[in-house]
Design an enzyme around this catalytic site. Structure first.
Site, short mmCIF file in Angstrom:
data_model
loop_
_atom_site.label_atom_id
_atom_site.label_comp_id
_atom_site.label_asym_id
_atom_site.label_seq_id
_atom_site.Cartn_x
_atom_site.Cartn_y
_atom_site.Cartn_z
N ASP A 1 49.30 17.60 -2.15
CA ASP A 1 48.06 17.07 -1.60
C ASP A 1 47.51 16.07 -2.62
O ASP A 1 48.01 15.95 -3.75
CB ASP A 1 47.06 18.17 -1.27
CG ASP A 1 46.02 17.68 -0.25
OD1 ASP A 1 45.93 16.46 -0.02
OD2 ASP A 1 45.29 18.51 0.32
C1 BGC Z 1 43.40 16.31 2.13
C2 BGC Z 1 44.64 16.23 2.99
C3 BGC Z 1 44.93 14.81 3.37
C4 BGC Z 1 45.07 13.99 2.10
C5 BGC Z 1 45.45 12.54 2.32
C6 BGC Z 1 43.43 15.32 0.98
O1 BGC Z 1 42.20 15.24 0.37
O2 BGC Z 1 43.26 17.63 1.64
O3 BGC Z 1 44.49 17.03 4.12
O4 BGC Z 1 46.07 14.73 4.14
O5 BGC Z 1 43.84 14.04 1.40
O6 BGC Z 1 44.41 11.82 2.85
#
Ligand code: BGC
Length: 758
Positions: A263
């Protein structure tokens, strides 16, 4: 490209080049079609890493992505194409209801259609991978990201997980109009302690395996090509560094062979969790755990080379990871066609086209949950109706994660109603007023600009004046439809709340209106279960609209005026108060079960100041019609041959053996005067086991639309596999014995029958 060719390509790549395949950068670093090296250098990304970059997130647009791809491939030493990934959650430009609302549809086809539409639009805009579905099980309404999940139930989530992956990827993600799915957030991100985002997760291994893992597994079985790590710790280990979770559970046990992406900045956060002293050690831990792509940090691209050369981590692990990334590019056909479906003409054709809008509207109509209705709904065209509240003329109804959707394209309630009952509006019999703002300036939401409160016109008008006008309208109306709700920024990532009530001014508005007109219908916009005690007390009808998406206003107008009956059911229990949270139906028997016939006994598992039951249970929802059930009938099907209506019985009643199927059927009749849908739900309880089992678990649901007077036999199947759990020895198995099956309209149904597994 054949696998041998990919392997040969890997062999040709330098160490740096391989590492850079694992590096992912955000689209905001692009200036035109090239990456702005200045800002990138400030973040520690070298020019070489940028030149050899593996993937980009958050960049969109067919023409622009084609140019970026072309430029990149020309400069890349092996001309390896970039992967374009983005958060396409409940839609790209045509926005569907938020995922929690889709869960309320109790119809996975709604999710499948939403994913198909999203894939069609996003692929035309040049996107190859979506960071969806989020299949995290959620049981804590304080957590803002419950809006991104399909709810509190293991089975419901698993069914939706499969449908979403199939919707995005189809049979072959390479095919036109398809994109790869990334299941997230592995694992158990939906259970942060106290509902506070990013917080530690404490789960027993049994709870993890029985309740939290099945939806991820369903998505992986459906063929999801990527998995994203979660921010949280599990058993005190951050997922991105958790070798047991990623190598044993995900890869070995679940058989996942695709790409594991961190993530956002989660590799660097391994050090912030104090598991590593610096970014280099964090990179080593992440690679050892099997994390392939580093989203948005320089941990891999700046430190892995040194770590590999020093022998701190083996190059073989790097090669494995790079091969997985190359394979993903290959599965999407990028070596043959690096632009895939990016096409400005197709973008124009599909984005917000009539077909997509109509699918979004139909989806929204299936997600509304009618909680109360004391002869208020549906509205009649002849009635004088005052539509009041900050959500009457609000277009920001797309939900927190609709990052590419634009409010201007959405239909507000006012627009929907004005279209549906044009004459009544023109005659002044239907009125609209804002009443108040969504939030006051003091109800500060971090990261939210209070000046940009909502999209309603007339911001210059004082709250007193707005309220005065609303009260005037309310006094003159037969009925008031109050459109209230949370601000979009109050749910979603980083949107944890310690209080889950409606904002202060809106409650004041409700109280004032209730003093002049008791015929109140509340329509709610929100991203989570709310404490609705006072709303319930002050109104005669309550309908949940969630964040309904682009066609929200049209779908709401159609439902309020009775063109379609509400058919959503609660995908999460709605608590009586925040103090009950987490409250969910699949709880466990305690040794001190609360007995209603002993209200004075305090030494039971209970609250002394609140009931144990939520205000509205999981699975609950009303319709404009009513339904009657006949008794449950069971029979056993052996070797796929039904033995008719004569179930095998012995002293223990109906007996099910390995390899057989139990058929559970019930007749349901529409006993009202309009067409409506009943969501028939089947729950099973394991009556005795070597570990304590949930009081009941959903094992089937079926949404049936019935005309007035129509009746239908609804049939479910129970197999041995569905009864499995992790027993005292952590074996995933069924223990012989008695089971109770419940069938009815929500999770409190007492209509039951018994069978045993022998
Ligand atoms: C979130 C994810 C997301 C990623 C990319 C993160 O902050 O937890 O769910 O896919 O950002 O935008």
């Amino acid at each position: 490209m054949e696998r041998e060719k990919l392997e040969a390509l890997l062999k040709e790549m330098t160490l740096e080049e391989k590492i850079n395949q694992l590096f992912q950068l955000h689209g905001s670093f692009f200036e035109g079609d090239t990456i702005a090296t200045g800002p990138a250098a400030e973040q520690g990304f070298s020019e070489r890493s940028i030149q050899e970059l593996g993937s980009v997130l958050g960049a969109i647009g067919a023409d622009s992505l084609k140019r970026i791809q072309k430029n990149h491939m020309e400069k890349h030493p092996h001309h390896i194409p970039l992967l374009f990934m983005a958060d396409v959650i409940n839609g790209y430009k045509t926005i569907f209801p938020i995922p929690l609302a889709q869960g309320a549809a109790f119809n996975e086809e709604v999710a499948r259609t939403g994913a198909e539409v999203a894939a069609r639009e996003a692929s035309a805009a040049g996107i190859h991978v979506t960071f969806s579905p989020m299949v995290d099980l959620v049981r804590d309404a304080r957590w803002g990201r419950v809006m991104e999940s399909n709810g509190e139930d293991v089975y419901l989530n698993s069914v939706y997980a499969k449908a979403l992956v199939e919707g995005y990827q189809g049979d072959d993600p390479k095919a036109e109009g398809k994109i790869a799915a990334c299941v997230k957030h592995f694992a158990a991100y939906g259970a942060p302690t106290a509902g506070r985002d990013y917080n530690n997760v404490e789960l027993s291994e049994r709870t993890l395996r029985d309740d939290y893992l099945p939806a991820y597994e369903a998505a992986i079985k459906a063929g999801a090509l990527l998995v994203m790590t979660s921010f949280n710790t599990l058993n005190r280990i951050p997922s991105t560094a958790n070798q047991w979770l990623m190598r044993k559970v995900l890869r070995e046990e679940m058989g996942f062979q695709g790409v594991l992406i961190s993530d956002w900045a989660a590799i660097e956060e391994i050090a912030k969790h104090d598991l590593a002293v610096d970014k280099k050690e964090a990179a080593v831990l992440a690679l050892k755990a099997g994390t392939d792509i580093d989203m948005m940090t320089n941990c891999y691209c700046a430190y892995l080379k040194e770590a590999i050369e020093a022998g701190e981590v083996s190059e073989d692990l790097l090669d494995e990871a790079v091969l997985r990334v190359l394979e993903l590019k290959n599965k999407l056909g990028l070596f043959e066609n690096p632009y895939k479906d990016a096409d400005a003409e197709q973008e124009k054709r599909w984005i917000l086209c009539e077909e997509h809008r109509s699918k979004s509207r139909k989806a929204a109509e299936e997600t509304f949950v009618l909680l109360e209705n004391d002869h208020m709904l549906p509205l009649k065209e002849t009635e004088r109706v005052a539509f009041i509240g900050p959500y009457v003329d609000e277009k920001k109804i797309l939900g927190f994660w609709s990052i590419f959707g634009e409010a201007k394209d959405a239909v507000s309630v006012k627009e929907g109603v004005s279209e549906r009952v044009k004459h009544a509006v023109e005659a002044g019999q239907v009125t609209f007023s804002q009443g108040c703002e969504i939030l006051t300036e003091e109800e500060f939401v971090p990261g939210f600009d209070p000046k940009e409160k909502n999209s309603a016109a007339g911001q210059e008008v004082s709250t007193e004046e707005m309220m005065r006008q609303a009260l005037e309208h309310a006094k003159q109306a037969d009925k008031v439809v109050l459109c209230l709700g949370e601000h979009t920024t109050q749910s979603g990532e980083g949107g944890s709340r310690a209080e889950i009530t409606l904002p202060r001014l809106q409650m004041e508005l409700l109280r004032k209106i209730a003093a002049v007109n008791e015929n109140i219908i509340v329509v709610l916009f929100h991203g989570r279960p709310l404490d609705l005690r006072e709303v319930k007390a002050l109104s005669k009808a309550v309908m949940l609209a969630w964040m309904p998406g682009t066609e929200g206003g049209n779908a709401i107008a159609a439902t309020l005026y009775g063109d379609v009956s509400p058919s959503g059911r609660l995908p999460m229990s709605f608590p009586y108060s925040v103090g009950q949270v987490p409250v969910f139906y699949a709880e466990f028997h305690t040794g001190r079960h609360m007995e209603s016939y002993m209200p004075d006994n305090r030494f039971q598992s209970r609250y002394i100041d609140a009931p144990n039951a939520p205000l509205y249970p999981f699975g609950y929802g009303l319709s404009y019609t009513t339904f009657a059930y006949e008794d449950i009938r069971l029979h056993v099907e052996k070797d796929n041959i039904s033995d008719g209506n004569a179930p095998e019985e012995n002293n223990d009643g109906i007996a099910l053996h390995t390899g057989e199927k139990l058929l559970v059927s019930v007749r349901v009749k529409n006993t009202g005067s309009v067409k409506g849908a009943e969501v028939v739900q089947m729950y099973v309880r394991d009556d005795k086991a070597s570990v304590v089992r949930p009081v009941r678990e959903l094992k089937g649901f079926s949404k049936v639309w019935l005309e007035p007077g129509e009746e239908r036999e609804v049939c479910f199947t129970v197999t041995e596999e569905m009864l499995r759990f992790h027993n005292i020895n952590m074996e995933h198995t069924v223990e012989p014995g008695s089971f109770t099956v419940f069938v009815g309209s929500d999770s409190t149904t007492e209509r039951q029958a018994q069978f045993c597994f022998l």
